[in-house]
Design a protein around this motif. Structure first.
Motif, PDB file in Angstrom:
ATOM      1  N   UNK A  91       0.844  -1.193   0.000  1.00 12.17           N
ATOM      2  CA  UNK A  91       0.000   0.000   0.000  1.00 12.17           C
ATOM      3  C   UNK A  91       0.877   1.239   0.000  1.00 12.17           C
ATOM      4  N   UNK A  92       0.451   2.233  -0.772  1.00 14.67           N
ATOM      5  CA  UNK A  92       1.188   3.488  -0.954  1.00 14.67           C
ATOM      6  C   UNK A  92       0.240   4.670  -0.813  1.00 14.67           C
ATOM      7  N   UNK A  93       0.802   5.813  -0.474  1.00 13.65           N
ATOM      8  CA  UNK A  93       0.005   7.032  -0.344  1.00 13.65           C
ATOM      9  C   UNK A  93      -0.483   7.528  -1.706  1.00 13.65           C
ATOM     10  N   UNK A  94       0.366   7.389  -2.736  1.00  4.30           N
ATOM     11  CA  UNK A  94       0.013   7.924  -4.054  1.00  4.30           C
ATOM     12  C   UNK A  94       0.972   7.389  -5.112  1.00  4.30           C
ATOM     13  N   UNK A  95       0.701   7.745  -6.363  1.00  3.61           N
ATOM     14  CA  UNK A  95       1.534   7.289  -7.474  1.00  3.61           C
ATOM     15  C   UNK A  95       2.957   7.834  -7.421  1.00  3.61           C
ATOM     16  N   UNK A  96       3.100   9.093  -7.089  1.00  2.00           N
ATOM     17  CA  UNK A  96       4.438   9.706  -7.097  1.00  2.00           C
ATOM     18  C   UNK A  96       5.379   8.998  -6.130  1.00  2.00           C
ATOM     19  N   UNK A  97       4.918   8.727  -4.909  1.00  2.00           N
ATOM     20  CA  UNK A  97       5.799   8.089  -3.933  1.00  2.00           C
ATOM     21  C   UNK A  97       6.096   6.637  -4.324  1.00  2.00           C
ATOM     22  N   UNK A  98       5.122   5.956  -4.902  1.00  2.00           N
ATOM     23  CA  UNK A  98       5.367   4.588  -5.380  1.00  2.00           C
ATOM     24  C   UNK A  98       6.381   4.605  -6.527  1.00  2.00           C
ATOM     25  N   UNK A  99       6.210   5.534  -7.447  1.00  3.17           N
ATOM     26  CA  UNK A  99       7.129   5.655  -8.578  1.00  3.17           C
ATOM     27  C   UNK A  99       8.550   5.913  -8.091  1.00  3.17           C
ATOM     28  N   UNK A 100       8.689   6.857  -7.178  1.00  8.41           N
ATOM     29  CA  UNK A 100      10.017   7.191  -6.651  1.00  8.41           C
ATOM     30  C   UNK A 100      10.665   5.987  -5.961  1.00  8.41           C
ATOM     31  N   UNK A 101       9.893   5.219  -5.219  1.00 12.09           N
ATOM     32  CA  UNK A 101      10.434   4.045  -4.530  1.00 12.09           C
ATOM     33  C   UNK A 101      10.848   2.954  -5.518  1.00 12.09           C
ATOM     34  N   UNK A 102      10.054   2.752  -6.555  1.00 11.62           N
ATOM     35  CA  UNK A 102      10.326   1.691  -7.525  1.00 11.62           C
ATOM     36  C   UNK A 102      11.540   2.009  -8.393  1.00 11.62           C
ATOM     37  N   UNK A 103      11.676   3.276  -8.803  1.00  6.74           N
ATOM     38  CA  UNK A 103      12.698   3.625  -9.781  1.00  6.74           C
ATOM     39  C   UNK A 103      13.918   4.353  -9.224  1.00  6.74           C
ATOM     40  N   UNK A 104      14.171   4.215  -7.919  1.00  6.70           N
ATOM     41  CA  UNK A 104      15.394   4.763  -7.334  1.00  6.70           C
ATOM     42  C   UNK A 104      15.984   3.743  -6.357  1.00  6.70           C
ATOM     43  N   UNK A 105      17.188   4.005  -5.924  1.00  5.15           N
ATOM     44  CA  UNK A 105      17.815   3.229  -4.861  1.00  5.15           C
ATOM     45  C   UNK A 105      18.014   1.760  -5.184  1.00  5.15           C
ATOM     46  N   UNK A 106      17.930   0.959  -4.135  1.00  7.70           N
ATOM     47  CA  UNK A 106      18.175  -0.475  -4.252  1.00  7.70           C
ATOM     48  C   UNK A 106      17.149  -1.178  -5.131  1.00  7.70           C
ATOM     49  N   UNK A 107      15.902  -0.694  -5.114  1.00 10.12           N
ATOM     50  CA  UNK A 107      14.896  -1.336  -5.961  1.00 10.12           C
ATOM     51  C   UNK A 107      15.234  -1.149  -7.434  1.00 10.12           C
ATOM     52  N   UNK A 108      15.695   0.028  -7.802  1.00  7.34           N
ATOM     53  CA  UNK A 108      16.102   0.273  -9.182  1.00  7.34           C
ATOM     54  C   UNK A 108      17.235  -0.676  -9.570  1.00  7.34           C
ATOM     55  N   UNK A 109      18.210  -0.839  -8.687  1.00  7.01           N
ATOM     56  CA  UNK A 109      19.323  -1.750  -8.958  1.00  7.01           C
ATOM     57  C   UNK A 109      18.816  -3.184  -9.140  1.00  7.01           C
ATOM     58  N   UNK A 110      17.863  -3.596  -8.319  1.00 10.38           N
ATOM     59  CA  UNK A 110      17.283  -4.935  -8.459  1.00 10.38           C
ATOM     60  C   UNK A 110      16.520  -5.060  -9.771  1.00 10.38           C
TER      61      UNK A 110
END
Length: 186
Positions: A91-110
């Protein structure tokens, strides 16, 4: 205020119980990604079994997230020794925060390494939908939304980043991806 539900699903190249290097790397990466994502702005919660045990997804107690379920196209095993899938429900607050989490940091590397672990597939590997405040989506909700997306494409009922919808059902867009629209998620 509605929250954004996200279900992801992929078929792994080898079972979760495989002792090989790639499976170990998948687990290690996943554990680090979950730790990092849990600290991200906009993150609310994700499905976790009451007791963690490698490969026992189908028999686990997922509490309010419901009984574990998978799309009809999953054809590999369902035991601790044969299960070969990666699935998340969050669950996420909104699209922007989900997008940022998915496409940055360790998740992006994965994500950049996903095809080391996950088979390429002709169906979508994630789906979003809006839920009312206080509602916890179930695994079955995620499966039915992913199958709907596969069969019918993006709609307010089930959508992707590229073809997203606001909680009221109007098309929207996360800046930087998807078709142009007057509505933008910032």
């Amino acid at each position: 205020m509605p929250h954004l539900a996200l279900y992801t699903f992929g078929v792994l190249k080898s079972p979760l119980a495989d002792p090989g290097r790639l499976t170990r790397e998948f687990y290690e990466s996943g554990e680090a990604v979950y730790r990092e994502i849990g600290r991200r702005p906009g993150y609310i919660a994700h499905a976790e079994p009451a007791v963690h045990s490698r490969g026992t997804l189908f028999d686990a107690d997922w509490r309010e997230w419901g009984e574990f379920a998978v799309p009809a196209w999953y054809g590999k095993g369902r035991t601790a020794e044969t299960t070969a899938l990666a699935a998340t429900l969050s669950l996420w607050a909104d699209l922007r925060t989900a997008f940022d989490a998915v496409y940055t940091g360790l998740h992006r590397a994965a994500l950049n390494r996903r095809y080391d672990w996950v088979e390429k597939a002709p169906h979508p590997n994630y789906v979003f939908w809006w839920v009312s405040d206080g509602v916890i989506p179930t695994w079955q909700d995620g499966v039915s939304r992913l199958e709907h997306l596969h069969d019918h494409g993006s709609a307010p009922h089930a959508f992707t980043f590229r073809h997203a919808f606001a909680p009221d059902g109007t098309p929207t867009r996360t800046t930087g991806i998807g078709p142009k629209s007057e509505d933008r998620v910032r």
